[in-house]
Design an enzyme around this catalytic site. Structure first.
Site, mmCIF file in Angstrom:
data_model
loop_
_atom_site.group_PDB
_atom_site.id
_atom_site.type_symbol
_atom_site.label_atom_id
_atom_site.label_comp_id
_atom_site.label_asym_id
_atom_site.label_seq_id
_atom_site.Cartn_x
_atom_site.Cartn_y
_atom_site.Cartn_z
ATOM 1 N N ASP A 413 0.968 -1.169 -0.078
ATOM 2 C CA ASP A 413 0.130 0.251 -0.046
ATOM 3 C C ASP A 413 1.111 1.195 -0.033
ATOM 4 O OD1 ASP A 413 -1.794 2.161 0.483
ATOM 5 O OD2 ASP A 413 -2.843 1.037 1.990
ATOM 6 N N HIS A 414 0.962 1.751 -1.141
ATOM 7 C CA HIS A 414 1.804 3.072 -1.344
ATOM 8 C C HIS A 414 1.695 4.218 -0.431
ATOM 9 C CE1 HIS A 414 5.199 4.694 -2.784
ATOM 10 N NE2 HIS A 414 5.236 4.239 -3.990
#
Length: 443
Positions: A413-414
């Site tokens: 999850d950036h």
């Protein structure tokens, strides 16, 4: 003697419905408390449903394959003696919400237990079992005390026939069943469809049949439905990014072989070492074991590692969780993973065993795949996919030799994990697999 309706209990874990996989009893049977009466399939697991009473089965409200909502009636019990008194006490207010294992009438001492509140729709009863007079009309549906009007009983048929009727536009309430006890059969539905007036419709494209095989339709429900919903939510909520690394895991293969020889009963595989490497790498990159709390606008870095292990089963993909995996040594971790995967493939994983994960490991190599871009488990910041181990020509000691080679794929999850953090985590895992002795430098 009285007749008591038993309603589908709250299954926990946010589950609101389940499918009757199989009945273990029939109308007219006599059962005892905690005797298994049915297997029910939720979106997460196949679980056994025990009887809450000693008594006789008066009526089964749902057929095998039917989907029942929490709070809807499942069974009518004929009760007498102590069982009837217990059911009456539940109606009078001494209610206890059943769980799926080991519930039933119990005598309480001391202060009454606090009852967890549960939200119901406007027509739902407030208890999981409600006593009704033996001669009361029984439609198999709940009725509101404020609106006692009878509801039409759903036509008796099977789920496949209901689907067939829906697909060809037949109203089952207008069909007369010719099966046992008025059961509506497929032939009945087909006959009713032939009597319908012809309505011209625009021609739609049809699949061209070459082999002679018919199209196969599979209802989207159970594990498949839950997985689809979770993956769609994850894909459109968390901005995914992925990285890959291909490494020489020959030393890990040799380590696993040695440990198997020393501990012949241990269920150790190279995936166990991958799992251990992930756990060892997390303290240096805690964001890989984290959660985005949108409501609180906080990033939560978990203090423990609850490792989800993706397992392919006949019912679809499930992800049982090894709780507190960071407290286990390698052999304990091997046994825990093997036990969970075995239980999952048998379809016996309980909902509680598939919740609370903080990071996930998936093995795509078992299918002969080298790499992939896995979708995050909702609520987690990272998932690692381990590819197949293959013997390949590889540079080793300034020469080319055949080595065991594997590709690792990390999706993250950036919002939580930056590219630098993801790279560090992936390289730390790879270093342990290339040289297990490197683990000593990560603690």
């Amino acid at each position: 003697m009285s007749v008591t309706d038993f309603l589908l209990p709250d299954l926990g874990e946010g589950l609101t419905e389940s499918e009757i996989a199989s009945w273990k009893i029939a109308e007219g049977d006599t059962v005892t408390v905690n005797q298994v009466i049915a297997e029910i399939e939720t979106a997460k697991a196949l679980v056994e449903l025990p009887s809450p009473f000693d008594g006789k089965i008066r009526k089964l409200y749902a057929e095998e394959g039917a989907t029942v909502q929490v709070g809807e009636p499942l069974i009518a019990f004929e009760l007498d003696g102590e069982s009837s008194e217990s059911a009456s006490s539940q109606k009078a207010g001494d209610e206890r919400e059943p769980v799926l294992v080991g519930y039933g009438p119990k005598k309480e001492t001391g202060a009454a237990p606090r009852r967890r509140r549960r939200a119901w729709d406007g027509n739902a009863p407030s208890a999981s079992a409600a006593t009704v007079p033996e001669d009361a009309p029984r439609q198999g549906a709940r009725e509101s005390a404020d609106a006692p009007a009878e509801r039409p009983e759903r036509p008796r048929t099977t789920p496949p026939v209901r689907i067939f009727a829906r697909e060809i536009g037949v109203d089952l309430t207008q069909v007369e069943g010719t099966g046992d006890g008025g059961l509506i059969t497929r032939a009945d539905v087909q006959k009713a469809s032939e009597a319908l007036p012809m309505v011209p419709v625009a021609e739609t494209p049809r699949a061209i049949t070459v082999s002679g095989r018919e199209d196969v339709r599979t209802p989207i429900k159970g594990v498949r439905k839950a997985t689809a919903a979770a993956m769609t939510d994850s894909a459109f909520t968390a901005p995914h990014a992925s990285e890959f690394i291909t490494i020489d895991v020959t030393r890990t293969s040799e380590l696993v072989a040695r440990l198997r020889a020393q501990h012949p009963h241990a269920r150790l595989t190279i995936m166990t070492v991958v799992a251990k490497a992930m756990i060892l790498a997390i303290p240096r990159t805690p964001s890989a074991n984290a959660h985005w709390d949108d409501e609180a606008q906080e990033i939560v870095e978990f203090g423990s590692v609850h490792l989800g292990v993706a397992a392919a089963t006949e019912r679809g993909l499930v992800v049982p969780v090894v709780k507190n995996a960071d407290t286990m040594d390698l052999l304990q971790l091997a046994d825990a993973i093997a036990a969970l995967v075995t239980t999952a493939r048998e379809g016996k994983t309980q909902p509680a065993d598939m919740s609370g994960g903080t990071i996930t490991l998936t093995n795509v190599g078992v299918f002969g795949v080298d790499a992939g871009t896995p979708i995050l488990t909702p609520g987690q910041s990272a998932i690692l996919a381990a590819g197949a181990v293959r013997r390949r020509p590889w540079e080793y000691d300034d020469q080319v030799a055949l080595r065991d080679v594997m590709t690792l794929s990390l999706s993250f999850d950036h919002r939580i994990v930056d590219g630098e953090q993801a790279s560090r985590f992936l390289v730390d895992v790879a270093r342990v697999l290339e040289d297990p002795g490197t683990a000593l430098t990560l603690v």
